[in-house]
Motif scaffolding. Structure first.
Motif, PDB file in Angstrom:
ATOM      1  N   PHE A 223       0.848  -1.193   0.000  1.00 29.26           N
ATOM      2  CA  PHE A 223       0.000   0.000   0.000  1.00 29.26           C
ATOM      3  C   PHE A 223       0.884   1.243   0.000  1.00 29.26           C
ATOM      4  CE2 PHE A 223      -2.648   3.307   1.861  1.00 29.26           C
ATOM      5  CZ  PHE A 223      -3.839   3.126   1.193  1.00 29.26           C
ATOM      6  N   LYS A 224       0.776   2.046  -1.044  1.00 28.48           N
ATOM      7  CA  LYS A 224       1.555   3.286  -1.177  1.00 28.48           C
ATOM      8  C   LYS A 224       0.870   4.196  -2.183  1.00 28.48           C
ATOM      9  CE  LYS A 224       4.661   1.034  -4.508  1.00 28.48           C
ATOM     10  NZ  LYS A 224       6.073   0.694  -4.810  1.00 28.48           N
ATOM     11  N   ALA A 225       1.308   5.446  -2.245  1.00 28.12           N
ATOM     12  CA  ALA A 225       0.639   6.449  -3.075  1.00 28.12           C
ATOM     13  C   ALA A 225       0.631   6.080  -4.551  1.00 28.12           C
ATOM     14  CB  ALA A 225       1.298   7.815  -2.871  1.00 28.12           C
ATOM     15  N   SER A 226       1.690   5.450  -5.032  1.00 27.96           N
ATOM     16  CA  SER A 226       1.767   5.120  -6.460  1.00 27.96           C
ATOM     17  C   SER A 226       0.828   3.977  -6.842  1.00 27.96           C
ATOM     18  CB  SER A 226       3.203   4.755  -6.848  1.00 27.96           C
ATOM     19  OG  SER A 226       3.650   3.631  -6.123  1.00 27.96           O
ATOM     20  N   ASN A 227       0.349   3.211  -5.870  1.00 27.84           N
ATOM     21  CA  ASN A 227      -0.567   2.104  -6.148  1.00 27.84           C
ATOM     22  C   ASN A 227      -2.025   2.475  -5.927  1.00 27.84           C
ATOM     23  OD1 ASN A 227       1.389   0.334  -6.977  1.00 27.84           O
ATOM     24  ND2 ASN A 227       1.580  -0.698  -5.000  1.00 27.84           N
TER      25      ASN A 227
END
Length: 492
Positions: A223-227
């Motif tokens: 889970f991260k901003a790019s995903n």
């Protein structure tokens, strides 16, 4: 153990360290750790098909995968390489949307004639996997399996896949606004307003809550901003399930696995021990929520040393409502709900708890975020101008940035981090002048002034008009009285 469990276990390989409890359980279930086949399918046929799925070079791999997904009730389409070349204009560079760690992503256009009655005319995103390593195939297969079954408003839809010879492609619904990362951190992007940030956080939280709420929880693990992808209405959807993994079951408290993910987002206990739980995702959510509040990346070596790790730097401010304003993204320009920001910061602090047991479940995170969208205490911006007089005419000019009571002036993004190095001095000022009612920090990313309607001292009173020129006649008249000019006038 479900069919998908057995299917996924067949390609986990040596990178998955299984717990002793799971080994004992598997011995009781079956010697090879796979589900017992139903009477409808031959035992040998089931085992052979699973075995072939571990080998991407198997001549029957594509048909085995299609049959397996069909038995699971999946409705995703199987495309040919020719069809995907056609819809992407032969993978034209002008159709390239971006390139990640697993290969390039192209924009494509599906015509309703491609699959009459099955697919409607639509724009899609086509991801071409780089298969130089075995891990690429495993992640591709994991995406096909998980997204082939999962359907949720906040999970990106997998339309189909292609598996021909060495080619591995995935076809997704097109997300018009790209990733959250692009909107938060790209230098020339327009700042996300407060309401959009909350909407994105809530949507992503609902996506995780859905995964964790399955009969057997699914741990997203990356889970991260790019995903987090955004549609045209800024609706957030989780994408890239290559690292997703089934959570623990029965008496097991965690899944032991090789540490994978992105530095700065992974939970500390997972990094230290390899123990993976749904609370690992909760920690990662807390990091992204903090990025939404601050406008800063989770890790950035370009920032001052103490601020390179966002979580370590921001944690002391999260549970003190009077200090939250010091970490808020200056590009918001003060246009956010004070109560909402304080509650969101406190929630981020809970998600980032060092002890996983102290982190809330994602269902509770959703319940906390939903009411924040209804708060109406976002201040209204007032435009302030200074008026100067030149040659008897009034001229309106943009106001100068207000000066803080401790001598700081508004600053740009590049100066944002340096401002926080003086937080000890700011605390002393707070003690002298009292807590600010609205918690705003008088800085902005672009240097423009903010509205501080609740500050005890109005910035408008601090602004000073530019002084009038001492030379009211201007430079031209001063030059007209030079000695040479006077001599010429006498001769005439």
């Amino acid at each position: 153990m479900t069919w998908m469990d057995a299917f996924m276990s067949c390609f986990t390989g040596e990178d998955e360290k299984e717990s002793e409890k799971m080994r004992k359980k598997k011995k009781k279930t079956a010697a090879d750790g796979k589900r017992r086949p139903s009477s409808a399918e031959g035992k040998d046929g089931f085992k052979k098909r699973q075995s072939r799925l571990t080998d991407s070079g198997s001549p029957t791999f594509a048909s085995d995968l299609s049959m397996s997904l069909g038995s699971m009730g999946s409705e995703i389409c199987v495309f040919t390489t020719g069809e995907l070349r056609s819809i992407t204009n032969n993978f034209s560079s002008s159709y390239l949307l971006g390139e990640g760690g697993f290969g390039p992503v192209y924009k494509g256009f599906i015509d309703e004639k491609l699959r009459p009655g099955v697919l409607k005319a639509q724009t899609v995103a086509v991801k071409l996997l780089d298969l130089e390593g075995l891990q690429g195939h495993r992640e591709w297969l994991a995406e096909v399996i998980y997204l082939g079954q999962l359907r949720h408003p906040h999970v990106v839809k997998l339309i189909g896949y292609c598996c021909e010879e060495e080619q591995r492609l995935l076809v997704y619904e097109f997300m018009a606004r790209g990733s959250l990362e692009n909107h938060l951190f790209k230098r020339f992007s327009i700042s996300l307003p407060w309401a959009s940030r909350l909407k994105i956080a809530l949507g992503a939280a609902k996506g995780l809550a859905f995964l964790h709420g399955q009969k057997k929880p699914i741990i997203y693990r990356d889970f991260k901003a790019s995903n987090i992808l955004l549609d045209s209405d800024f609706k957030a959807k989780l994408s890239d399930f290559g690292l997703a993994k089934d959570g623990p079951e029965g008496e097991d408290t965690h899944v032991s696995t090789r540490v994978m993910g992105t530095h700065g987002y992974a939970a500390p206990e997972y990094v230290m021990t390899g123990h993976l739980t749904a609370k690992s995702d909760v920690y990662s959510f807390g990091v992204v929520l903090l990025e939404l509040l601050t406008g800063l990346r989770a890790m950035d070596k370009k920032r001052p040393h103490r601020q390179q790790n966002l979580v370590e730097w921001a944690k002391p401010y999260l549970n003190d409502g009077r200090k939250v304003n010091r970490i808020m993204d200056p590009q918001l320009d003060g246009q956010y709900s004070i109560k909402g920001a304080q509650k969101a910061a406190a929630l981020a602090g809970q998600c980032l708890a060092h002890n996983p047991k102290n982190r809330p479940p994602m269902s509770a995170v959703v319940e906390t975020l939903e009411p924040l969208l209804e708060l109406k205490d976002v201040p209204v911006t007032h435009f302030v101008y200074t008026v100067t007089q030149t040659n008897g005419k009034s001229e309106e000019k943009d106001a100068k940035p207000a000066t803080k009571e401790n001598g700081h002036t508004p600053h740009s993004r590049t100066g944002h981090h340096g401002h926080h190095e003086h937080r000890e001095k700011s605390e002393e000022q707070d003690a002298k002048h009292g807590a600010k009612e609205n918690g705003h920090s008088p800085h902005s990313r672009n240097g423009h002034h903010e509205h501080h309607g609740h500050r005890s001292r109005s910035p408008i009173s601090e602004m000073k008009s530019k002084p009038l020129s001492n030379h009211s006649d201007g430079g031209h008249n001063k030059h007209s009285h030079s000695p040479k000019r006077r001599d010429r006038e006498r001769k005439q």
